[in-house]
Design an enzyme around this catalytic site. Structure first.
Site, PDB file in Angstrom:
ATOM      1  CD  GLN A   1      -1.636  -9.001   4.056  1.00 24.45           C
ATOM      2  OE1 GLN A   1      -2.499  -8.126   4.127  1.00 24.45           O
ATOM      3  NE2 GLN A   1      -0.374  -8.715   3.813  1.00 24.45           N
TER       4      GLN A   1
ATOM      5  N   GLY B   1       5.158 -10.260   4.057  1.00 23.31           N
ATOM      6  CA  GLY B   1       5.848 -10.153   5.337  1.00 23.31           C
ATOM      7  C   GLY B   1       5.146 -10.940   6.439  1.00 23.31           C
TER       8      GLY B   1
ATOM      9  CG  MET C   1      -1.883  -1.197   1.178  1.00 20.79           C
ATOM     10  SD  MET C   1      -3.392  -0.941   2.103  1.00 20.79           S
ATOM     11  CE  MET C   1      -2.760  -0.726   3.749  1.00 20.79           C
TER      12      MET C   1
ATOM     13  CG  HIS D   1       6.930  -1.770   2.230  1.00 23.35           C
ATOM     14  ND1 HIS D   1       6.775  -0.623   2.947  1.00 23.35           N
ATOM     15  CD2 HIS D   1       5.730  -2.410   2.295  1.00 23.35           C
ATOM     16  CE1 HIS D   1       5.537  -0.545   3.423  1.00 23.35           C
ATOM     17  NE2 HIS D   1       4.884  -1.621   3.053  1.00 23.35           N
TER      18      HIS D   1
HETATM   19  P1  AMP Z   1       1.500  -2.923   3.475  1.00 26.57           P
HETATM   20  O1  AMP Z   1       2.035  -1.865   2.570  1.00 26.57           O
HETATM   21  O2  AMP Z   1       1.457  -2.544   4.917  1.00 26.57           O
HETATM   22  O3  AMP Z   1       0.210  -3.530   2.969  1.00 26.57           O
HETATM   23  O4  AMP Z   1       2.544  -4.131   3.423  1.00 26.57           O
HETATM   24  C1  AMP Z   1       2.952  -4.698   2.211  1.00 26.57           C
HETATM   25  C2  AMP Z   1       3.789  -5.912   2.496  1.00 26.57           C
HETATM   26  O5  AMP Z   1       4.925  -5.560   3.286  1.00 26.57           O
HETATM   27  C3  AMP Z   1       3.027  -6.997   3.293  1.00 26.57           C
HETATM   28  O6  AMP Z   1       3.379  -8.284   2.793  1.00 26.57           O
HETATM   29  C4  AMP Z   1       3.549  -6.789   4.683  1.00 26.57           C
HETATM   30  O7  AMP Z   1       3.490  -7.949   5.485  1.00 26.57           O
HETATM   31  C5  AMP Z   1       4.984  -6.388   4.424  1.00 26.57           C
HETATM   32  N1  AMP Z   1       5.534  -5.682   5.575  1.00 26.57           N
HETATM   33  C6  AMP Z   1       5.000  -4.608   6.211  1.00 26.57           C
HETATM   34  N2  AMP Z   1       5.772  -4.259   7.270  1.00 26.57           N
HETATM   35  C7  AMP Z   1       6.793  -5.142   7.311  1.00 26.57           C
HETATM   36  C8  AMP Z   1       7.921  -5.327   8.179  1.00 26.57           C
HETATM   37  N3  AMP Z   1       8.132  -4.526   9.215  1.00 26.57           N
HETATM   38  N4  AMP Z   1       8.771  -6.358   7.909  1.00 26.57           N
HETATM   39  C9  AMP Z   1       8.557  -7.179   6.854  1.00 26.57           C
HETATM   40  N5  AMP Z   1       7.525  -7.058   5.998  1.00 26.57           N
HETATM   41  C10 AMP Z   1       6.652  -6.053   6.223  1.00 26.57           C
END
Ligand code: AMP
Length: 284
Positions: free
Chosen positions: A153, A147, A30, A37
């Site tokens: 999720q 992640g 997002m 990310h």
């Molecule tokens: P988001 O933009 O929050 O929807 O996250 C996009 C992807 O990045 C998802 O697969 C999350 O699980 C991963 N993600 C978000 N925060 C972290 C983190 N601190 N460490 C590893 N992966 C992450």
């Protein structure tokens, strides 16, 4: 790096890459990119010919009183980070491109949604599964990177891939943290100064629960109660604290096998989640 905003342009581009039999690594996000990310992008870069990043704040996964309008966005910064991390295709569609009309059909997740974020955010994972299904159809990735920070999720996406025989390999990636232990999150910018100083205690609480379990505690309620007592001392409110089997996400009063210790905590302007997955060794 190509920036693509339309589905038709993305399809042409993906068809081209696939005609050369190239492997495609996909990282759906997002945006408001941080090191979490970036670690996903690095895994994708190391193991695929082509790396596709999507940035889309998906309205379908936000409840009515949630932070859709306030969700942090900074496309120019994201573009720079994407370039630096070797992204080949950045897919950045508008809401009207992804949802030109009300969806006549969506995914309903039926397993693993009565607990954790599924319980406190009704409909959230239906929205997540629906958008990820759409993105998988468009990008047709060989590997998709998610992640462990969002462990529920991840489990749900793995179930979706299995349920619908989607030809993609889902690769789980470890949670990236600040030096003080706070899990990196786009929402951390909404913490007040005092909250930011306190917030690493969420991870410390998870570590204490891990230590308790590793010292032999197998009573789920005792672990949950210890965490609740600890978190009750903070500036925010507990949303949930739970210990479940992983990836099945089932409640078992006696802890065994692979388990997840998970929490969600509400600060004034940011709801934070974190978890730890551990394997309890069987008695010989
Ligand atoms: P988001 O933009 O929050 O929807 O996250 C996009 C992807 O990045 C998802 O697969 C999350 O699980 C991963 N993600 C978000 N925060 C972290 C983190 N601190 N460490 C590893 N992966 C992450």
């Amino acid at each position: 790096m190509k920036i693509i905003k339309t589905i038709s342009e993305l399809r042409t581009c993906i068809q081209q890459e696939r005609s050369f039999s190239k492997s495609i690594g996909f990282v759906p996000t997002m945006g408001f990119l941080h090191e979490g990310h970036q670690s996903l992008l690095q895994h994708a870069r190391e193991n695929n010919d082509v790396v596709v990043l999507s940035i889309f704040v998906n309205p379908l996964q936000f409840g009515v009183n949630e932070d859709l309008d306030r969700y942090p966005r900074d496309f120019e910064r994201d573009e720079q980070i994407a370039t630096k991390n070797g992204v080949d295709i950045l897919f950045y569609p508008a809401v009207a491109e992804m949802y030109p009309k009300e969806m006549p059909m969506t995914i309903t997740v039926t397993k693993g949604v009565d607990v954790l974020c599924g319980q406190s955010r009704p409909g959230h994972f239906d929205g997540v599964a629906t958008v990820v299904m759409k993105l998988f159809q468009l990008v047709q990735p060989t590997n998709a990177y998610f992640g462990q920070k969002d462990a529920q999720q991840l489990a749900i996406i793995m179930n979706m891939v299995e349920s619908f025989n989607i030809p993609v390999t889902v690769i789980p990636c470890p949670t990236i943290r600040e030096v003080d232990g706070l899990a990196k999150s786009s929402r951390n910018v909404y913490l007040t100064e005092r909250e930011r100083i306190e917030a690493p205690f969420l991870y410390k609480t998870l570590q204490e629960a891990r230590a308790l379990i590793q010292a032999g505690e197998t009573n789920r309620t005792k672990v949950v109660d210890m965490m609740k007592r600890r978190l009750a001392q903070g500036l925010g409110q507990i949303d949930y604290v739970e210990v479940l089997s992983y990836p099945d996400l089932e409640i078992d009063d006696t802890l065994k096998g692979q388990i997840i210790i998970a929490l969600a905590y509400r600060y004034e302007h940011a709801r934070l989640i974190d978890n730890d997955i551990i394997h309890i060794k069987e008695e010989e």
